[in-house]
Design a protein around this motif. Structure first.
Motif, PDB file in Angstrom:
ATOM      1  N   ARG A   1       1.256  -0.891  -0.315  1.00 51.18           N
ATOM      2  CA  ARG A   1      -0.075  -0.178  -0.192  1.00 51.18           C
ATOM      3  C   ARG A   1       0.587   0.876   0.267  1.00 51.18           C
ATOM      4  NH1 ARG A   1      -5.272  -1.390   0.799  1.00 51.18           N
ATOM      5  NH2 ARG A   1      -6.384  -3.175   1.558  1.00 51.18           N
ATOM      6  N   GLU A   2       0.645   2.427  -0.836  1.00 52.30           N
ATOM      7  CA  GLU A   2       1.073   3.408  -1.206  1.00 52.30           C
ATOM      8  C   GLU A   2       0.149   4.766  -0.223  1.00 52.30           C
ATOM      9  OE1 GLU A   2       4.162   3.672  -2.127  1.00 52.30           O
ATOM     10  OE2 GLU A   2       4.522   1.624  -4.061  1.00 52.30           O
ATOM     11  N   SER A   3       0.804   5.310  -0.325  1.00 51.09           N
ATOM     12  CA  SER A   3       0.233   6.680   0.675  1.00 51.09           C
ATOM     13  C   SER A   3      -0.170   7.775  -0.009  1.00 51.09           C
ATOM     14  CB  SER A   3       1.387   7.963   1.233  1.00 51.09           C
ATOM     15  OG  SER A   3       2.283   8.109   1.347  1.00 51.09           O
ATOM     16  N   TYR A   4      -0.393   7.203  -1.636  1.00 48.24           N
ATOM     17  CA  TYR A   4      -0.675   7.929  -2.737  1.00 48.24           C
ATOM     18  C   TYR A   4      -1.967   7.333  -3.136  1.00 48.24           C
ATOM     19  CZ  TYR A   4       2.954   5.982  -5.168  1.00 48.24           C
ATOM     20  OH  TYR A   4       3.265   4.810  -5.375  1.00 48.24           O
ATOM     21  N   ASP A   5      -2.849   7.794  -3.966  1.00 44.81           N
ATOM     22  CA  ASP A   5      -3.993   6.764  -5.081  1.00 44.81           C
ATOM     23  C   ASP A   5      -2.792   7.079  -6.094  1.00 44.81           C
ATOM     24  OD1 ASP A   5      -5.977   6.906  -6.433  1.00 44.81           O
ATOM     25  OD2 ASP A   5      -6.498   8.515  -6.278  1.00 44.81           O
ATOM     26  N   LYS A   6      -3.043   5.168  -6.496  1.00 47.37           N
ATOM     27  CA  LYS A   6      -2.645   5.447  -7.928  1.00 47.37           C
ATOM     28  C   LYS A   6      -2.612   6.045  -9.378  1.00 47.37           C
ATOM     29  CE  LYS A   6       0.116   0.737  -6.397  1.00 47.37           C
ATOM     30  NZ  LYS A   6      -0.001  -0.081  -6.240  1.00 47.37           N
ATOM     31  N   ASN A   7      -4.181   6.195  -9.199  1.00 45.41           N
ATOM     32  CA  ASN A   7      -4.189   7.179 -10.360  1.00 45.41           C
ATOM     33  C   ASN A   7      -3.909   8.316 -10.880  1.00 45.41           C
ATOM     34  OD1 ASN A   7      -6.760   5.539 -11.379  1.00 45.41           O
ATOM     35  ND2 ASN A   7      -7.774   6.028  -9.661  1.00 45.41           N
ATOM     36  N   ILE A   8      -3.424   8.478  -9.855  1.00 50.42           N
ATOM     37  CA  ILE A   8      -2.665  10.090  -9.922  1.00 50.42           C
ATOM     38  C   ILE A   8      -1.254   9.866 -10.787  1.00 50.42           C
ATOM     39  CG2 ILE A   8      -1.220  12.055  -8.257  1.00 50.42           C
ATOM     40  CD1 ILE A   8      -2.918  11.853  -6.533  1.00 50.42           C
ATOM     41  N   LEU A   9      -0.621   8.687 -10.289  1.00 47.93           N
ATOM     42  CA  LEU A   9       0.637   8.293 -11.090  1.00 47.93           C
ATOM     43  C   LEU A   9       0.294   8.654 -12.858  1.00 47.93           C
ATOM     44  CD1 LEU A   9       2.302   6.024  -8.565  1.00 47.93           C
ATOM     45  CD2 LEU A   9       3.378   8.142  -9.101  1.00 47.93           C
ATOM     46  N   HIS A  10      -0.644   7.799 -13.046  1.00 49.29           N
ATOM     47  CA  HIS A  10      -1.394   7.644 -14.494  1.00 49.29           C
ATOM     48  C   HIS A  10      -0.869   8.551 -15.065  1.00 49.29           C
ATOM     49  CE1 HIS A  10      -1.617   3.464 -14.768  1.00 49.29           C
ATOM     50  NE2 HIS A  10      -2.411   3.359 -13.266  1.00 49.29           N
ATOM     51  N   ARG A  11      -1.456   9.570 -14.119  1.00 49.75           N
ATOM     52  CA  ARG A  11      -2.293  10.759 -15.100  1.00 49.75           C
ATOM     53  C   ARG A  11      -0.944  11.534 -15.416  1.00 49.75           C
ATOM     54  NH1 ARG A  11      -7.392  13.912 -12.289  1.00 49.75           N
ATOM     55  NH2 ARG A  11      -6.599  15.435 -13.628  1.00 49.75           N
ATOM     56  N   MET A  12       0.443  11.423 -14.495  1.00 49.21           N
ATOM     57  CA  MET A  12       1.269  12.157 -14.428  1.00 49.21           C
ATOM     58  C   MET A  12       2.066  12.266 -15.630  1.00 49.21           C
ATOM     59  SD  MET A  12       2.480  13.490 -10.372  1.00 49.21           S
ATOM     60  CE  MET A  12       2.563  12.005  -9.928  1.00 49.21           C
ATOM     61  N   LEU A  13       1.747  10.794 -15.526  1.00 53.43           N
ATOM     62  CA  LEU A  13       2.825  10.370 -16.827  1.00 53.43           C
ATOM     63  C   LEU A  13       2.094  10.081 -17.677  1.00 53.43           C
ATOM     64  CD1 LEU A  13       4.382   6.701 -15.272  1.00 53.43           C
ATOM     65  CD2 LEU A  13       5.169   9.138 -15.619  1.00 53.43           C
TER      66      LEU A  13
ATOM     67  N   LEU B   1       6.118  20.937 -12.275  1.00 54.64           N
ATOM     68  CA  LEU B   1       5.678  20.992 -11.679  1.00 54.64           C
ATOM     69  C   LEU B   1       4.520  21.442 -11.041  1.00 54.64           C
ATOM     70  CD1 LEU B   1       5.190  18.177  -9.378  1.00 54.64           C
ATOM     71  CD2 LEU B   1       6.208  19.753  -8.217  1.00 54.64           C
ATOM     72  N   SER B   2       4.236  23.169 -11.454  1.00 55.58           N
ATOM     73  CA  SER B   2       3.156  24.178 -10.991  1.00 55.58           C
ATOM     74  C   SER B   2       2.123  23.922 -12.102  1.00 55.58           C
ATOM     75  CB  SER B   2       3.479  24.818 -10.434  1.00 55.58           C
ATOM     76  OG  SER B   2       4.973  25.881 -11.651  1.00 55.58           O
ATOM     77  N   LYS B   3       3.018  23.795 -13.250  1.00 52.67           N
ATOM     78  CA  LYS B   3       1.672  24.121 -14.496  1.00 52.67           C
ATOM     79  C   LYS B   3       0.944  22.405 -14.756  1.00 52.67           C
ATOM     80  CE  LYS B   3       4.194  26.936 -17.917  1.00 52.67           C
ATOM     81  NZ  LYS B   3       4.747  26.830 -19.375  1.00 52.67           N
ATOM     82  N   MET B   4       1.445  21.282 -14.378  1.00 51.41           N
ATOM     83  CA  MET B   4       1.207  19.663 -13.992  1.00 51.41           C
ATOM     84  C   MET B   4       0.129  19.832 -12.931  1.00 51.41           C
ATOM     85  SD  MET B   4       2.431  16.208 -13.904  1.00 51.41           S
ATOM     86  CE  MET B   4       3.351  15.865 -11.976  1.00 51.41           C
ATOM     87  N   SER B   5       0.138  20.292 -11.844  1.00 48.05           N
ATOM     88  CA  SER B   5      -0.458  20.327 -10.327  1.00 48.05           C
ATOM     89  C   SER B   5      -1.775  20.979 -10.747  1.00 48.05           C
ATOM     90  CB  SER B   5       0.221  20.739  -9.357  1.00 48.05           C
ATOM     91  OG  SER B   5       0.626  22.088  -9.758  1.00 48.05           O
ATOM     92  N   GLU B   6      -1.730  22.089 -11.530  1.00 51.34           N
ATOM     93  CA  GLU B   6      -2.721  22.940 -11.499  1.00 51.34           C
ATOM     94  C   GLU B   6      -3.444  21.959 -13.337  1.00 51.34           C
ATOM     95  OE1 GLU B   6      -3.283  27.418 -14.117  1.00 51.34           O
ATOM     96  OE2 GLU B   6      -1.744  27.138 -12.641  1.00 51.34           O
ATOM     97  N   GLU B   7      -2.813  21.948 -14.415  1.00 51.92           N
ATOM     98  CA  GLU B   7      -3.482  20.911 -15.177  1.00 51.92           C
ATOM     99  C   GLU B   7      -4.768  19.112 -14.556  1.00 51.92           C
ATOM    100  OE1 GLU B   7      -4.485  20.780 -19.120  1.00 51.92           O
ATOM    101  OE2 GLU B   7      -3.098  22.110 -18.443  1.00 51.92           O
ATOM    102  N   LEU B   8      -3.722  19.532 -12.831  1.00 58.11           N
ATOM    103  CA  LEU B   8      -4.254  17.618 -12.990  1.00 58.11           C
ATOM    104  C   LEU B   8      -4.898  18.273 -12.167  1.00 58.11           C
ATOM    105  CD1 LEU B   8      -1.058  15.094 -12.981  1.00 58.11           C
ATOM    106  CD2 LEU B   8      -3.353  16.349 -14.701  1.00 58.11           C
TER     107      LEU B   8
ATOM    108  N   CYS C   1       4.016  12.465  -3.805  1.00 59.30           N
ATOM    109  CA  CYS C   1       3.774  11.199  -4.858  1.00 59.30           C
ATOM    110  C   CYS C   1       4.845  10.831  -5.743  1.00 59.30           C
ATOM    111  CB  CYS C   1       2.296  11.673  -5.747  1.00 59.30           C
ATOM    112  SG  CYS C   1       1.385  11.640  -4.497  1.00 59.30           S
ATOM    113  N   PHE C   2       4.951  11.835  -6.822  1.00 60.93           N
ATOM    114  CA  PHE C   2       6.669  11.790  -7.458  1.00 60.93           C
ATOM    115  C   PHE C   2       8.024  11.196  -6.678  1.00 60.93           C
ATOM    116  CE2 PHE C   2       8.536  12.583 -11.080  1.00 60.93           C
ATOM    117  CZ  PHE C   2       8.165  12.476 -12.252  1.00 60.93           C
ATOM    118  N   HIS C   3       7.453  11.759  -6.325  1.00 62.57           N
ATOM    119  CA  HIS C   3       9.491  11.785  -5.227  1.00 62.57           C
ATOM    120  C   HIS C   3       9.576   9.935  -4.843  1.00 62.57           C
ATOM    121  CE1 HIS C   3      12.858  11.274  -2.536  1.00 62.57           C
ATOM    122  NE2 HIS C   3      13.607  12.047  -3.802  1.00 62.57           N
ATOM    123  N   SER C   4       8.203   9.482  -3.846  1.00 62.73           N
ATOM    124  CA  SER C   4       7.758   8.335  -3.600  1.00 62.73           C
ATOM    125  C   SER C   4       7.573   7.477  -4.019  1.00 62.73           C
ATOM    126  CB  SER C   4       6.333   8.278  -2.771  1.00 62.73           C
ATOM    127  OG  SER C   4       6.121   7.130  -2.059  1.00 62.73           O
TER     128      SER C   4
END
Length: 256
Positions: A150-162, A175-182, A192-195
């Motif tokens: 179990r991770e401390s984040y939602d795996k859906n986020i990883l899919h959306r980030m990649l 990262l700021s643009k991506m966080s705003e977009e997502l 999440c990314f570093h983990s």
């Protein structure tokens, strides 16, 4: 570069079966399971931070969301089946969020003969696929130890980030643009990314761009260094050269 495969993540009853000669594939990431069987030779398999050799007659099962890649050092012929969880619903429920430190497994002689007949050498319909892949998962669970993953984040986020990175890496991405977009808080995405990847966003993007540039350096002989730099997302030839040397240890020109 880590490729995100959207097709192998959200398509119901997705099943893609292929045979590859001298199998090579860059590190990639998807939601579906992936079954590997080596018909001839051997292939080097990297899953997350672990690399092992899969030899002729051996199987490996790659679980959901595991970053993995393949490289043939001498020669290989490999059967690959990427399949969605629809085919193995009970296994999918049983495994939950658990992971395994091992991916390689060996069926007994009877099981191996059956898998060759109905999966690897056959042309299975959906019901046969369900039966064969369920058998694979049963053998896998018998051979490996599952641990809590179990991770401390939602795996859906990883899919959306990649997915976002694969689409926008050649642009002025941040990262700021991506966080705003997502629609997520920047600090949370950074954590999440570093983990997951063990590196910060800037370093990951530079590696992604350098690996894309390596592909262009090998396949596009008519492109100049400047063209490759900008096509790969670098803002100048100087920044391209600096990042390439930092990551690869040689200049782009020497690599070419």
């Amino acid at each position: 570069m880590i490729l995100y495969q959207d097709l192998n993540s959200f398509v119901p009853y997705n099943c893609q079966i292929d045979i590859y000669e001298d199998f090579y594939y860059v590190q990639h990431f998807h939601r579906d399971y992936e079954l590997i069987y080596v018909i001839e030779g051997s292939v080097e398999v990297t899953i997350e931070d672990k690399t092992f050799t899969l030899n002729c007659g051996e199987y490996a099962l790659i679980l959901q969301d595991q970053i993995h890649g393949f490289e043939t050092l001498v020669t290989s012929r490999v059967w690959v089946c990427v399949f969605s969880s629809d085919y193995v619903k009970e296994f999918h429920k049983l495994i939950g969020e658990k992971i395994s430190n091992e991916s390689k497994f060996l069926p007994d002689a009877v099981e191996h003969s059956l898998l060759l007949k109905i999966l690897i050498n056959g042309e299975p319909d959906r019901l046969t696929l369900c039966a064969g892949l369920t058998l694979v998962c049963s053998i896998f669970m018998r051979n490996v130890e599952l641990v809590d993953g179990r991770e401390s984040y939602d795996k859906n986020i990883l899919h959306r980030m990649l997915k976002y990175i694969s689409k926008h890496f050649a642009e002025d991405i941040s990262l700021s643009k991506m966080s705003e977009e997502l629609g997520y808080e920047e600090h949370y995405l950074s954590r999440c990314f570093h983990s997951k990847f063990g590196k910060n966003f800037k370093h990951f993007i530079n590696e992604y761009r350098v690996n894309y540039a390596k592909h262009l350096l090998v396949s596009e002989n008519k492109m100049t260094m400047t063209e490759i730099a900008y096509t790969s997302g670098f803002q100048s030839l100087r920044s391209f050269n600096r990042a390439f040397v930092d990551i690869e240890g040689v200049s782009p020109r020497t690599f070419r």
